[in-house]
Design a protein around this motif. Structure first.
Motif, PDB file in Angstrom:
ATOM      1  N   TRP A   1     -10.126   1.290  -7.993  1.00  0.00           N
ATOM      2  CA  TRP A   1     -10.550   1.365  -6.594  1.00  0.00           C
ATOM      3  C   TRP A   1     -10.706  -0.019  -5.969  1.00  0.00           C
ATOM      4  CZ3 TRP A   1      -9.435   5.828  -4.917  1.00  0.00           C
ATOM      5  CH2 TRP A   1      -9.605   6.970  -5.702  1.00  0.00           C
TER       6      TRP A   1
ATOM      7  N   ASP B   1      -4.797  -7.436  -8.912  1.00  0.00           N
ATOM      8  CA  ASP B   1      -3.816  -6.367  -9.098  1.00  0.00           C
ATOM      9  C   ASP B   1      -3.072  -6.559 -10.413  1.00  0.00           C
ATOM     10  OD1 ASP B   1      -2.124  -4.213  -8.631  1.00  0.00           O
ATOM     11  OD2 ASP B   1      -0.781  -5.339  -7.312  1.00  0.00           O
TER      12      ASP B   1
ATOM     13  N   SER C   1       0.832  -1.207   0.000  1.00  0.00           N
ATOM     14  CA  SER C   1       0.000   0.000   0.000  1.00  0.00           C
ATOM     15  C   SER C   1       0.867   1.257   0.000  1.00  0.00           C
ATOM     16  CB  SER C   1      -0.914   0.006   1.233  1.00  0.00           C
ATOM     17  OG  SER C   1      -1.704  -1.159   1.287  1.00  0.00           O
TER      18      SER C   1
ATOM     19  N   ASN D   1      -8.834  -2.525  -6.474  1.00  0.00           N
ATOM     20  CA  ASN D   1      -7.498  -2.965  -6.108  1.00  0.00           C
ATOM     21  C   ASN D   1      -7.142  -2.533  -4.687  1.00  0.00           C
ATOM     22  OD1 ASN D   1      -5.009  -4.182  -6.654  1.00  0.00           O
ATOM     23  ND2 ASN D   1      -4.118  -2.277  -7.394  1.00  0.00           N
ATOM     24  N   LEU D   2      -7.480  -1.310  -4.344  1.00  0.00           N
ATOM     25  CA  LEU D   2      -7.219  -0.821  -2.994  1.00  0.00           C
ATOM     26  C   LEU D   2      -8.096  -1.521  -1.965  1.00  0.00           C
ATOM     27  CD1 LEU D   2      -6.780   3.045  -3.384  1.00  0.00           C
ATOM     28  CD2 LEU D   2      -5.049   1.353  -2.798  1.00  0.00           C
TER      29      LEU D   2
ATOM     30  N   TYR E   1       1.690   6.648  -6.882  1.00  0.00           N
ATOM     31  CA  TYR E   1       0.566   7.474  -7.312  1.00  0.00           C
ATOM     32  C   TYR E   1       0.779   8.938  -6.925  1.00  0.00           C
ATOM     33  CZ  TYR E   1      -4.213   9.283  -7.628  1.00  0.00           C
ATOM     34  OH  TYR E   1      -5.313  10.034  -7.928  1.00  0.00           O
TER      35      TYR E   1
ATOM     36  N   ASN F   1      -6.752  -5.200  -1.435  1.00  0.00           N
ATOM     37  CA  ASN F   1      -5.382  -5.420  -0.986  1.00  0.00           C
ATOM     38  C   ASN F   1      -4.906  -4.497   0.125  1.00  0.00           C
ATOM     39  OD1 ASN F   1      -4.934  -7.500  -2.938  1.00  0.00           O
ATOM     40  ND2 ASN F   1      -4.796  -5.907  -4.498  1.00  0.00           N
ATOM     41  N   PHE F   2      -5.706  -3.504   0.473  1.00  0.00           N
ATOM     42  CA  PHE F   2      -5.337  -2.651   1.595  1.00  0.00           C
ATOM     43  C   PHE F   2      -6.415  -2.624   2.675  1.00  0.00           C
ATOM     44  CE2 PHE F   2      -5.732   1.635   3.528  1.00  0.00           C
ATOM     45  CZ  PHE F   2      -4.674   1.527   4.423  1.00  0.00           C
TER      46      PHE F   2
ATOM     47  N   TRP G   1       2.131   1.655  -3.489  1.00  0.00           N
ATOM     48  CA  TRP G   1       1.048   2.135  -4.345  1.00  0.00           C
ATOM     49  C   TRP G   1       0.853   3.630  -4.164  1.00  0.00           C
ATOM     50  CZ3 TRP G   1      -3.290   4.964  -4.107  1.00  0.00           C
ATOM     51  CH2 TRP G   1      -4.198   4.872  -5.172  1.00  0.00           C
ATOM     52  N   PHE G   2       0.769   4.057  -2.902  1.00  0.00           N
ATOM     53  CA  PHE G   2       0.534   5.472  -2.631  1.00  0.00           C
ATOM     54  C   PHE G   2       1.711   6.332  -3.082  1.00  0.00           C
ATOM     55  CE2 PHE G   2       1.157   9.132   0.180  1.00  0.00           C
ATOM     56  CZ  PHE G   2      -0.009   9.842  -0.092  1.00  0.00           C
TER      57      PHE G   2
END
Length: 506
Positions: free
Chosen positions: A296, A336, A262, A298-299, A269, A302-303, A265-266
């Motif tokens: 969305w 993902d 995560s 995906n988040l 992004y 996985n988070f 990812w953040f």
């Protein structure tokens, strides 16, 4: 029980799933009527091959990392990871099918594999020394071949330790001589392969964080599958020495690397959003506009779920809860990879179809200048549309995106990604990133919605075929793993760290 017995029921279940998935994969070759040179078939094959081959490779990486670090807690079930990484050989065979498709031009997933596109495209031409079918194939065969050889040697030494070894450190020292160099080699080679296999599907885009991101995704998937398989084996009477502490540690890795994923990812992004550079924003712009469910979802997979469920300490000790979260996250990281692969491949397919429709089948493959990928860019020219780099200039002193003369696209308010639009006084048309600009013979301009925005099963979301193929690959992977698991003692009792693993407490 010291030796795993691959029961006829387990063989029928996993083997039946594998056959079912194979039939669906073959069906996906015909179900789209040959669209994009059977793009759905090829992307499904690439997606699942990379996903399960990556899980095999990450099992080897984890084994070597823990061995080098003198860890003992995992030793009791290390045969499971050894069985995982032996799937590298079938994975290499499946990648071989994709490599043959590159040379025969039976698959058109990669924009850089079209000679005409490369000749007319500044970006692809610049990258052709790395993005080409020869480097793709040689690197795949050499790197995966070396992984398989080194990890195969480690497994041979490990099994020999059970037969001829003692509780001394002789065999363990030999394993470490392979494990430590493997970590260094794997770090560089896996990044190169993931750039080739996955990131180059969006050939005009790049991210220096992509290899970390994809590898973290595979590590979480590997950990989740390990948890589920160990819970299954323990329920069948195997691994009596594995206790709540082992599952607690595996659960902590599942939680920690999910958070690390995560974070990556953040970070990727946020930096791309903040920089607002055209060749970087195209990746997220396309997925936000045309594939919001993938973006969305995906988040969420996985988070959100692993964060709120695994945050509690006791959930990592409960087999039922841990199995549920592991299954959810395992599917989430397959999802993902779906969103990494499908949108870029679909853009290439759309461009190819548009070109073939305009020029006929005789010019098949020459689609470099269509909306969606950047063609040759001269001084003062501007390019827009999904897959484009934004506004490019030859003046080295002019920024790629002039943030002082940028209007915010209306959709960017909702998605929080500012999209650079050239000031009306500047040269060239004013083209938004999520529109396709087309012009007639009189030079008038009009805007159309990107074709990729239209819903299409198998691309916008995983269709039933994709889910079935995923289950088939999972069945084939487990059939291979369980068959390998039955070929050696289940517990390495002569490993010098076995007793430490047996009496493991956190």
């Amino acid at each position: 029980m010291e030796t795993f017995v691959f029961s006829s029921r387990a063989k029928a279940t996993t083997g039946g799933l594998a056959v079912f998935g194979f039939l669906l994969l073959v069906l996906s070759y015909f179900v789209d009527g040959g669209e994009g040179h059977h793009m759905r078939f090829w992307t499904n094959l690439l997606h699942n091959t990379v996903f399960f081959t990556g899980i095999a490779a990450l099992a080897g990486f984890a084994y070597c990392a823990f061995t080098t670090a003198y860890a003992g807690w995992f030793v009791q079930f290390k045969r499971v990871w050894e069985s995982f990484w032996m799937f590298l050989l079938p994975g290499l065979f499946l990648m071989g099918i994709i490599m043959v498709g590159l040379f025969t031009h039976d698959n058109h997933m990669y924009h850089w594999n079209d000679d005409a596109a490369v000749a007319h495209d500044v970006i692809l031409n610049h990258k052709q020394s790395f993005l080409n079918k020869y480097w793709y194939s040689i690197a795949t065969v050499v790197f995966v071949g070396i992984w398989y050889f080194v990890l195969g040697r480690i497994r041979s030494i490990s099994i020999d330790e059970d037969v001829n070894g003692t509780a001394a450190y002789g065999h363990h020292a030999r394993i470490k001589k392979y494990a430590a160099p493997f970590l260094v080699f794997f770090g560089f080679s896996s990044a190169a392969l993931i750039w080739q296999w996955i990131m180059s599907l969006d050939a005009h885009w790049y991210s220096t964080m992509f290899a970390w991101y994809a590898t973290a995704s595979l590590f979480v998937a590997m950990t989740a599958l390990t948890i589920m398989l160990l819970i299954y084996l323990k329920s069948r009477g195997y691994y009596p020495g594995i206790n709540a502490e082992h599952f607690h540690d595996l659960g902590k890795y599942l939680f920690a690397i999910s958070i690390f994923w995560s974070y990556l990812w953040f970070s990727q992004y946020m930096l791309i959003w903040y920089g607002n550079i055209g060749e970087e924003t195209i990746y997220f712009r396309e997925r936000l506009d045309s594939y919001p469910f993938l973006f969305w979802g995906n988040l969420a997979f996985n988070f959100v779920l692993p964060f709120f469920v695994l945050m509690r300490n006791d959930t990592k000790r409960k087999a039922g809860t841990l199995f549920f979260v592991a299954a959810f996250v395992f599917f989430g990281h397959w999802f993902d990879f779906f969103q990494m692969i499908k949108p870029g491949a679909r853009l290439t397919m759309i461009e190819m179809q548009e070109h073939e429709g305009a020029h006929g089948a005789g010019h098949e493959g020459e689609y470099a200048e269509l909306p969606g990928h950047t063609g040759a860019v001269g001084e003062g020219e501007h390019i827009g549309g999904p897959g484009h780099q934004g506004d490019l200039h030859d003046d080295a002193h002019e920024p790629l995106v002039d943030n002082h003369n940028v209007e915010t696209h209306p959709d960017a308010v909702e998605s929080n990604i500012p999209i650079a639009i050239e000031n009306q006084e500047g040269p060239g048309p004013n083209i938004a990133d999520d529109d396709l600009a087309t012009s007639d013979h009189e030079g008038s301009e009009h805007y159309a919605t990107s074709p990729s925005a239209e819903f299409k099963s198998g691309y916008t979301i995983p269709g039933l075929l994709e889910i079935g193929i995923f289950l088939g690959f999972l069945g084939g992977f487990l059939f291979f793993v369980l068959s390998t698991l039955a070929k050696a003692p289940l517990e390495p009792k002569r490993d010098p760290y076995f007793e430490e693993s047996l009496h493991h407490h956190t």
